[in-house]
Design a protein around this motif. Structure first.
Motif, PDB file in Angstrom:
ATOM      1  N   THR A   1      11.115 -27.902   6.115  1.00  0.00           N
ATOM      2  CA  THR A   1      10.904 -29.414   5.497  1.00  0.00           C
ATOM      3  C   THR A   1      11.423 -30.349   6.445  1.00  0.00           C
ATOM      4  OG1 THR A   1      11.928 -30.567   3.428  1.00  0.00           O
ATOM      5  CG2 THR A   1      13.466 -29.221   4.831  1.00  0.00           C
ATOM      6  N   THR A   2      10.632 -31.607   6.034  1.00  0.00           N
ATOM      7  CA  THR A   2      10.971 -32.662   6.941  1.00  0.00           C
ATOM      8  C   THR A   2      12.301 -33.298   6.184  1.00  0.00           C
ATOM      9  OG1 THR A   2      10.054 -34.127   5.444  1.00  0.00           O
ATOM     10  CG2 THR A   2       8.435 -33.138   7.157  1.00  0.00           C
ATOM     11  N   LEU A   3      12.913 -34.287   6.884  1.00  0.00           N
ATOM     12  CA  LEU A   3      14.235 -34.857   5.927  1.00  0.00           C
ATOM     13  C   LEU A   3      14.380 -36.294   6.616  1.00  0.00           C
ATOM     14  CD1 LEU A   3      16.519 -34.711   4.073  1.00  0.00           C
ATOM     15  CD2 LEU A   3      17.779 -33.721   5.732  1.00  0.00           C
ATOM     16  N   THR A   4      14.204 -37.316   5.691  1.00  0.00           N
ATOM     17  CA  THR A   4      14.839 -38.751   6.327  1.00  0.00           C
ATOM     18  C   THR A   4      15.611 -39.118   5.327  1.00  0.00           C
ATOM     19  OG1 THR A   4      12.389 -38.978   7.054  1.00  0.00           O
ATOM     20  CG2 THR A   4      13.774 -41.121   6.509  1.00  0.00           C
ATOM     21  N   ILE A   5      16.762 -39.440   5.794  1.00  0.00           N
ATOM     22  CA  ILE A   5      17.894 -39.903   4.980  1.00  0.00           C
ATOM     23  C   ILE A   5      18.631 -41.372   5.329  1.00  0.00           C
ATOM     24  CG2 ILE A   5      18.557 -37.377   4.752  1.00  0.00           C
ATOM     25  CD1 ILE A   5      21.175 -38.277   5.880  1.00  0.00           C
ATOM     26  N   GLY A   6      18.947 -42.126   4.349  1.00  0.00           N
ATOM     27  CA  GLY A   6      19.428 -43.375   4.518  1.00  0.00           C
ATOM     28  C   GLY A   6      20.911 -43.356   4.030  1.00  0.00           C
ATOM     29  N   LEU A   7      21.958 -43.914   4.777  1.00  0.00           N
ATOM     30  CA  LEU A   7      23.299 -44.061   4.410  1.00  0.00           C
ATOM     31  C   LEU A   7      23.310 -45.602   4.460  1.00  0.00           C
ATOM     32  CD1 LEU A   7      25.411 -41.489   6.321  1.00  0.00           C
ATOM     33  CD2 LEU A   7      25.120 -41.562   3.884  1.00  0.00           C
ATOM     34  N   PHE A   8      23.425 -46.023   2.983  1.00  0.00           N
ATOM     35  CA  PHE A   8      23.720 -47.815   2.936  1.00  0.00           C
ATOM     36  C   PHE A   8      25.244 -47.861   2.766  1.00  0.00           C
ATOM     37  CE2 PHE A   8      19.210 -48.884   2.372  1.00  0.00           C
ATOM     38  CZ  PHE A   8      18.490 -47.578   2.013  1.00  0.00           C
ATOM     39  N   ARG A   9      25.813 -48.565   3.556  1.00  0.00           N
ATOM     40  CA  ARG A   9      27.075 -49.025   3.459  1.00  0.00           C
ATOM     41  C   ARG A   9      27.225 -50.298   2.698  1.00  0.00           C
ATOM     42  NH1 ARG A   9      28.964 -43.938   4.467  1.00  0.00           N
ATOM     43  NH2 ARG A   9      28.632 -43.427   6.595  1.00  0.00           N
ATOM     44  N   PRO A  10      28.429 -50.701   2.258  1.00  0.00           N
ATOM     45  CA  PRO A  10      28.973 -51.858   1.539  1.00  0.00           C
ATOM     46  C   PRO A  10      28.629 -53.100   2.377  1.00  0.00           C
ATOM     47  CG  PRO A  10      30.421 -50.223   0.887  1.00  0.00           C
ATOM     48  CD  PRO A  10      29.643 -49.683   2.111  1.00  0.00           C
ATOM     49  N   ASP A  11      28.896 -52.749   3.946  1.00  0.00           N
ATOM     50  CA  ASP A  11      28.722 -53.965   4.603  1.00  0.00           C
ATOM     51  C   ASP A  11      27.402 -54.216   5.089  1.00  0.00           C
ATOM     52  OD1 ASP A  11      28.223 -52.039   6.394  1.00  0.00           O
ATOM     53  OD2 ASP A  11      29.766 -52.068   7.943  1.00  0.00           O
ATOM     54  N   GLY A  12      26.557 -53.668   4.574  1.00  0.00           N
ATOM     55  CA  GLY A  12      25.061 -53.907   4.951  1.00  0.00           C
ATOM     56  C   GLY A  12      24.359 -53.058   5.915  1.00  0.00           C
ATOM     57  N   THR A  13      25.226 -52.132   6.473  1.00  0.00           N
ATOM     58  CA  THR A  13      24.795 -51.345   7.377  1.00  0.00           C
ATOM     59  C   THR A  13      23.763 -50.116   6.839  1.00  0.00           C
ATOM     60  OG1 THR A  13      26.667 -51.662   8.912  1.00  0.00           O
ATOM     61  CG2 THR A  13      25.422 -49.801   9.487  1.00  0.00           C
ATOM     62  N   LEU A  14      23.003 -49.804   7.384  1.00  0.00           N
ATOM     63  CA  LEU A  14      22.066 -48.747   6.870  1.00  0.00           C
ATOM     64  C   LEU A  14      21.824 -47.727   8.194  1.00  0.00           C
ATOM     65  CD1 LEU A  14      20.124 -47.020   5.436  1.00  0.00           C
ATOM     66  CD2 LEU A  14      18.419 -48.660   6.165  1.00  0.00           C
ATOM     67  N   ASP A  15      22.619 -46.383   8.144  1.00  0.00           N
ATOM     68  CA  ASP A  15      22.375 -45.449   8.982  1.00  0.00           C
ATOM     69  C   ASP A  15      21.164 -44.310   8.725  1.00  0.00           C
ATOM     70  OD1 ASP A  15      24.281 -46.270  11.133  1.00  0.00           O
ATOM     71  OD2 ASP A  15      25.776 -45.753   9.605  1.00  0.00           O
ATOM     72  N   VAL A  16      20.288 -44.248   9.681  1.00  0.00           N
ATOM     73  CA  VAL A  16      19.063 -43.201   9.222  1.00  0.00           C
ATOM     74  C   VAL A  16      19.104 -42.097  10.333  1.00  0.00           C
ATOM     75  CG1 VAL A  16      16.569 -43.290   9.273  1.00  0.00           C
ATOM     76  CG2 VAL A  16      17.870 -45.477   8.925  1.00  0.00           C
ATOM     77  N   GLY A  17      19.089 -40.819   9.608  1.00  0.00           N
ATOM     78  CA  GLY A  17      18.749 -39.629  10.383  1.00  0.00           C
ATOM     79  C   GLY A  17      17.519 -39.183   9.740  1.00  0.00           C
ATOM     80  N   HIS A  18      16.773 -38.605  10.871  1.00  0.00           N
ATOM     81  CA  HIS A  18      15.311 -38.291  10.687  1.00  0.00           C
ATOM     82  C   HIS A  18      14.829 -37.183  11.553  1.00  0.00           C
ATOM     83  CE1 HIS A  18      11.119 -38.967  10.468  1.00  0.00           C
ATOM     84  NE2 HIS A  18      11.209 -39.425  11.824  1.00  0.00           N
ATOM     85  N   ALA A  19      13.996 -36.192  11.016  1.00  0.00           N
ATOM     86  CA  ALA A  19      13.089 -35.373  11.693  1.00  0.00           C
ATOM     87  C   ALA A  19      11.995 -34.913  10.706  1.00  0.00           C
ATOM     88  CB  ALA A  19      13.981 -34.036  11.804  1.00  0.00           C
ATOM     89  N   GLY A  20      10.735 -35.088  11.551  1.00  0.00           N
ATOM     90  CA  GLY A  20       9.665 -34.992  10.583  1.00  0.00           C
ATOM     91  C   GLY A  20       8.704 -36.039  10.573  1.00  0.00           C
ATOM     92  N   ASP A  21       7.972 -36.034   9.354  1.00  0.00           N
ATOM     93  CA  ASP A  21       6.947 -37.186   9.591  1.00  0.00           C
ATOM     94  C   ASP A  21       7.069 -37.967   8.164  1.00  0.00           C
ATOM     95  OD1 ASP A  21       5.686 -35.380   7.552  1.00  0.00           O
ATOM     96  OD2 ASP A  21       3.592 -35.590   8.361  1.00  0.00           O
ATOM     97  N   SER A  22       8.114 -37.758   7.253  1.00  0.00           N
ATOM     98  CA  SER A  22       8.362 -38.599   6.302  1.00  0.00           C
ATOM     99  C   SER A  22       8.938 -39.937   6.975  1.00  0.00           C
ATOM    100  CB  SER A  22       9.573 -37.973   5.214  1.00  0.00           C
ATOM    101  OG  SER A  22       9.072 -36.797   4.673  1.00  0.00           O
ATOM    102  N   ARG A  23       9.018 -41.132   6.361  1.00  0.00           N
ATOM    103  CA  ARG A  23       9.169 -42.156   7.099  1.00  0.00           C
ATOM    104  C   ARG A  23      10.173 -43.145   6.253  1.00  0.00           C
ATOM    105  NH1 ARG A  23       2.881 -44.330   8.455  1.00  0.00           N
ATOM    106  NH2 ARG A  23       2.450 -42.680   9.788  1.00  0.00           N
ATOM    107  N   LEU A  24      10.942 -43.925   6.917  1.00  0.00           N
ATOM    108  CA  LEU A  24      11.481 -45.026   6.398  1.00  0.00           C
ATOM    109  C   LEU A  24      11.185 -46.373   7.067  1.00  0.00           C
ATOM    110  CD1 LEU A  24      15.545 -45.433   5.813  1.00  0.00           C
ATOM    111  CD2 LEU A  24      14.603 -47.157   7.052  1.00  0.00           C
ATOM    112  N   TYR A  25      10.659 -47.429   6.199  1.00  0.00           N
ATOM    113  CA  TYR A  25      10.354 -48.805   6.280  1.00  0.00           C
ATOM    114  C   TYR A  25      11.374 -49.663   6.082  1.00  0.00           C
ATOM    115  CZ  TYR A  25       5.506 -46.831   6.608  1.00  0.00           C
ATOM    116  OH  TYR A  25       4.115 -46.219   6.982  1.00  0.00           O
TER     117      TYR A  25
END
Ligand code: MG
Length: 236
Positions: free
Chosen positions: A92-116
């Motif tokens: 499987t591909t996997l693209t994840i976003g961890l959104f923090r209350p301070d406005g930080t977005l941490d992204v983890g990603h492998a494959g061809d799903s995308r985050l824009y």
């Protein structure tokens, strides 16, 4: 920062099953930590559905950083693939976003799903596709136009479930009020262009309506693959 989000998934018009998975399944609002993820499974005998579901379950129950959650999910998919012979070779591909209350977005990603990131109607692809055509494009072997109907456009070079040791990309984005983040599977991006995505995102203020409009546009273009979209709006 406050976030409001909406997620949708659709089998498309050609496939019998939907091997994509999305988290959360319910739409909502948050002023705390928010996890959003898209996975696109592959493998015969319904194994693709299992791979994407195992990946999503693993990241949802983890407290680790974004990239580490993707590695944990890889180990979980590997374990399931080795335990059952009929699940051998699932991935499987996997693209994840961890959104923090301070406005930080941490992204983890492998494959061809995308985050824009959509900011002031400009659309920026934050993740890099781990696919053969993305590599060909990066090295100048083909042009952007040639990626659209390239015979090897479905070949991905990195995914969960292939090796115990997975290289995971991570990115950090500092979000601003008014930003909109889109996570999606390739069933969207192989059917419609970034320009079409940008237009729909700027024409539809509500995240639910924007998600449905994206899925409808992908289906109107042929709907050849499962389509999954997750939209997160940054409110303040
Ligand atoms: Mg797909």
């Amino acid at each position: 920062m406050k976030y409001t989000w909406a997620t949708s998934t659709h089998p498309g018009l050609v496939r019998d099953s939907n091997e994509d998975a999305v988290f959360p399944e319910e739409d909502g609002n948050s002023d705390g930590d928010l996890l959003v993820a898209v996975a696109d499974g592959m493998g015969g005998h319904a194994a693709g559905e299992i791979a994407s579901a195992v990946a999503i379950e693993t990241i949802a129950s983890s407290e680790a950083a974004a990239a580490e959650r993707v590695r944990e999910a890889n180990r979980a998919v590997m374990g399931r693939g080795e335990a059952r012979t009929d699940h051998h070779g699932m991935g499987t591909t996997l693209t994840i976003g961890l959104f923090r209350p301070d406005g930080t977005l941490d992204v983890g990603h492998a494959g061809d799903s995308r985050l824009y990131l959509s900011r002031r109607h400009e659309l920026l692809q934050v993740t890099t596709d781990h696919s053969l055509v993305a590599e060909y494009l990066a090295t100048g072997k083909i042009t952007a136009e040639e990626t659209v109907d390239h015979p090897q456009r479905n070949v991905i070079t990195r995914a969960l479930g292939i090796s115990w040791d997975l290289e995971v990309d991570d990115h950090r984005v500092n979000l601003r009020p008014g930003d909109r983040v889109l996570l999606c599977s390739d069933g969207l991006t192989s059917m419609i262009s970034d320009d079409e995505i940008a237009t729909i995102l700027s024409e539809q203020p509500a995240p639910q309506a924007a998600g449905w409009a994206l899925i409808e546009a992908a289906n109107q273009a042929g709907g050849e693959d499962n389509i999954t979209v997750a939209i997160v709006d940054v409110l303040e």
